[in-house]
Design an enzyme around this catalytic site. Structure first.
Site, PDB file in Angstrom:
ATOM      1  CD  GLN A 135      -6.864  -4.607   4.383  1.00  0.00           C
ATOM      2  OE1 GLN A 135      -7.748  -5.283   4.857  1.00  0.00           O
ATOM      3  NE2 GLN A 135      -6.994  -3.330   4.220  1.00  0.00           N
ATOM      4  CE  LYS A 164      -7.333  -0.205   6.539  1.00  0.00           C
ATOM      5  NZ  LYS A 164      -7.921   0.389   5.243  1.00  0.00           N
ATOM      6  CB  CYS A 166      -3.726   3.474  -1.555  1.00  0.00           C
ATOM      7  SG  CYS A 166      -4.842   4.594  -0.956  1.00  0.00           S
ATOM      8  CG  HIS A 204      -1.717   1.144   1.447  1.00  0.00           C
ATOM      9  ND1 HIS A 204      -1.592   2.362   1.816  1.00  0.00           N
ATOM     10  CD2 HIS A 204      -3.192   0.919   1.568  1.00  0.00           C
ATOM     11  CE1 HIS A 204      -2.703   3.024   2.157  1.00  0.00           C
ATOM     12  NE2 HIS A 204      -3.479   2.236   1.714  1.00  0.00           N
ATOM     13  CG  ASP A 228       0.448  -2.263   6.250  1.00  0.00           C
ATOM     14  OD1 ASP A 228       0.373  -1.877   5.140  1.00  0.00           O
ATOM     15  OD2 ASP A 228      -0.509  -2.287   7.013  1.00  0.00           O
TER      16      ASP A 228
END
Lengths: 147, 417
Positions: free
Chosen positions: B214, B237, B375, B134, B211
């Site tokens: 998700q 999220k 993104c 991303h 990261d």
């Protein structure tokens, strides 16, 4: 579903599948690039100006059905018009897609885009090629973005 | 609802109809059709308990935290710090001081780039990211590399959207200082083998940032087992509010780092001659934070724990398999991102139909998907598509909703026939 038919009209679908004037113009004397970073719509507009009249116009690029149809119909509408007429046409087209007003305005087939006014997110798809065309007329070589 | 799951021997299975009652937003109509919310990778919906936590905070004990002597302030501080502990337990971090409250995953990555990155990078050093990142896990590193005259290296991916691990090994060398990789790709749905990635990076003494934007909502996490230096995820999220996120960092490492933003809270003493900085984690939390957001994130963690992370995963895996199979039945549809190991995310393109048009027609059917580059422009370029349509699943989605998505795709094909 009829709401959707307002947007994806016959005319628009036809022009998006078989865009007119979809090629480069070898003897163009005005060009500009347009780009919508939100969705990746890309368009290049080629114009051949002679004595303030748009003698010929074409476009290349890749984008959604709305932007492609708009580009196709733009080239048809603008061919043979004077600079001033092209500018006026742009203004009336913008009015059409943003506020849904046709003003008795002799937009011809462009009226197919009336439905865009009910889908505000897609307005930039419809106007991208027109902004690009204006940029081409003004400066000769320039890049336009919807942002 | 309880019952014994014969296949797993697990006591509880997720009852999606019951769960959906907890999410008030799901029961609405869009364009005259029931909302089918499949844009969870962009942001997730919030259970009533999370919304109530915010309202309750502002109605009963809103107060600034950390140094008040009055009752409300102590109550707010307790709730906020309790949320920190909840995040610690979610990640299985060894201490709550290893949990830093930030605004988002994006802010977390910027924090690491500007503290760890600025401190440790020399000209000629290298930062490794992957081709599926991303923008938020690319741009801060680009900026850092520019500032420090360092090199950004990129782990390539294959046509299925999997990292080429042999290439990754070849990229690593003594100049590698940071490896920053996503746990689950937001554009492709690929689950990366981060344990392996971390282990290899450590052979070269490189720090690893994961990261987890998700990853956190869909996988069970154990940062001690992973041994990553940093793990970041976003509250919104994870069924919590926007404006709050979590950065985990190894305690001793955080101790060694200079501060990020300067201001109140992150100091011990201030004078115009000299200012001293606070201990971790407060050193990295300048100013008044999103107090309500932190507390509500704690409520979101509670909600997820109450359902059971394993139950959530089982349910989502099954629904994801069904959705993949259902979408694969369309010959005109190509799924972008077909890794062996995937979760939640189905990015797809329809032959000769732009994502924007797909999204608009699906919206008319009440279906919310995301269309565009997500993104992740480098991913779009890699797969040579201008954009994709992306459906992303959460544990409150149903098989019926997937069927509606499929019917919507059929409608798109008809419009453009």
């Amino acid at each position: 579903m009829s709401f959707l038919k307002d947007l994806y009209q016959e005319v628009i679908l036809d022009h998006s599948k078989s865009p007119r004037n979809f090629s480069e113009l070898s003897d163009a004397n005005r060009t500009a690039d347009g780009y919508n970073p939100l969705c990746g719509d890309k368009v290049t507009v080629f114009l051949k100006l002679k004595d303030d009249v748009v003698e010929d116009v074409s476009f290349t690029g890749a984008g959604c059905a709305i932007s492609t149809a708009s580009a196709s119909l733009m080239t048809q509408s603008v061919k043979g018009k004077t600079l001033l007429e092209a500018k006026e046409l742009f203004r009336r087209f913008q009015d059409l897609v943003t506020s849904g007003t046709a003003e008795g305005a002799e937009l011809g087939e462009l009226e197919a885009f009336l439905g865009v006014s009910q889908f505000p997110v897609r307005v930039k798809c419809a106007t991208l090629v027109w902004h690009t065309m204006q940029a081409a007329l003004k400066n000769g070589e320039e890049s336009v973005s919807t942002e | 609802m309880t019952g014994v799951d014969q296949s797993q021997g697990r006591e509880r299975r997720l009852n999606v109809e019951e769960v959906r009652q907890d999410f008030p937003i799901l029961s609405q109509q869009v364009n005259g059709k029931p909302l089918v919310y499949l844009d969870n990778a962009a942001t997730a919906q919030k259970p009533r308990s999370v919304i109530d936590a915010i309202t309750h905070y502002y109605e009963s004990y809103n107060s600034n935290i950390h140094r008040g002597v009055h009752h409300l302030s102590q109550k707010a501080t307790e709730a906020y710090e309790q949320a920190r502990v909840k995040a610690q337990r979610l990640l299985n971090a060894s201490e709550s001081r290893e949990i830093i409250f930030v605004r988002s995953t994006t802010e977390a990555i910027n924090l690491v780039a500007q503290t760890y990155g600025r401190k440790h990078l020399r000209p000629g050093d290298e930062v490794v990211v992957s081709a599926m990142e991303h923008h938020s896990n690319i741009v801060p590193w680009q900026q850092l590399c520019q500032e420090k005259e360092a090199k950004l290296r990129v782990i390539p991916i294959n046509d299925k959207g999997e990292l080429l691990l042999e290439e990754y090994e070849n990229l690593l060398n003594e100049r590698t200082r940071v490896v920053a990789v996503t746990h689950i790709s937001n554009a492709l749905g690929t689950i990366n083998p981060i344990e392996q990635i971390i282990e290899q990076a450590h052979r070269y003494d490189a720090a690893v940032l994961i990261d987890g934007a998700q990853g956190a909502p869909h996988l069970t996490l154990d940062v001690q087992a992973l041994d990553c230096e940093f793990y970041a995820f976003s509250g919104h999220k994870f069924y919590g509010p926007t404006g709050v996120g979590i950065l985990y960092g190894k305690g001793a490492l955080l101790d060694s780092l200079p501060p990020y933003q300067g201001g109140g809270e992150m100091i011990l003493s201030v004078s115009f001659e000299k200012t001293t900085y606070n201990v971790v984690p407060h050193r990295f939390e300048a100013g008044t934070p999103n107090i309500a957001g932190g507390i509500a994130l704690g409520a979101a963690i509670d909600y997820v724990n109450q359902l059971g992370l394993e139950n959530i995963k089982d349910y989502e895996d099954e629904l994801f398999r069904y959705a993949t199979e259902r979408l694969s039945r369309f010959p005109e549809l190509k799924i972008i991102g077909t890794a062996e190991d995937k979760a939640s995310i189905l990015s797809f393109v329809l032959k000769d139909i732009h994502a924007h048009d797909v999204g608009t027609i699906l919206d008319q059917e009440g279906v919310a998907v995301r269309t565009g580059h997500h993104c992740a422009q480098p991913v779009m370029d890699r797969f040579e598509v201008p954009a994709t349509s992306r459906a992303s699943i959460a544990f409150y989605n149903t098989r019926e909703e997937i069927d509606v998505l499929a019917q919507g795709i059929q409608k798109v094909l008809e419009v453009f026939k």
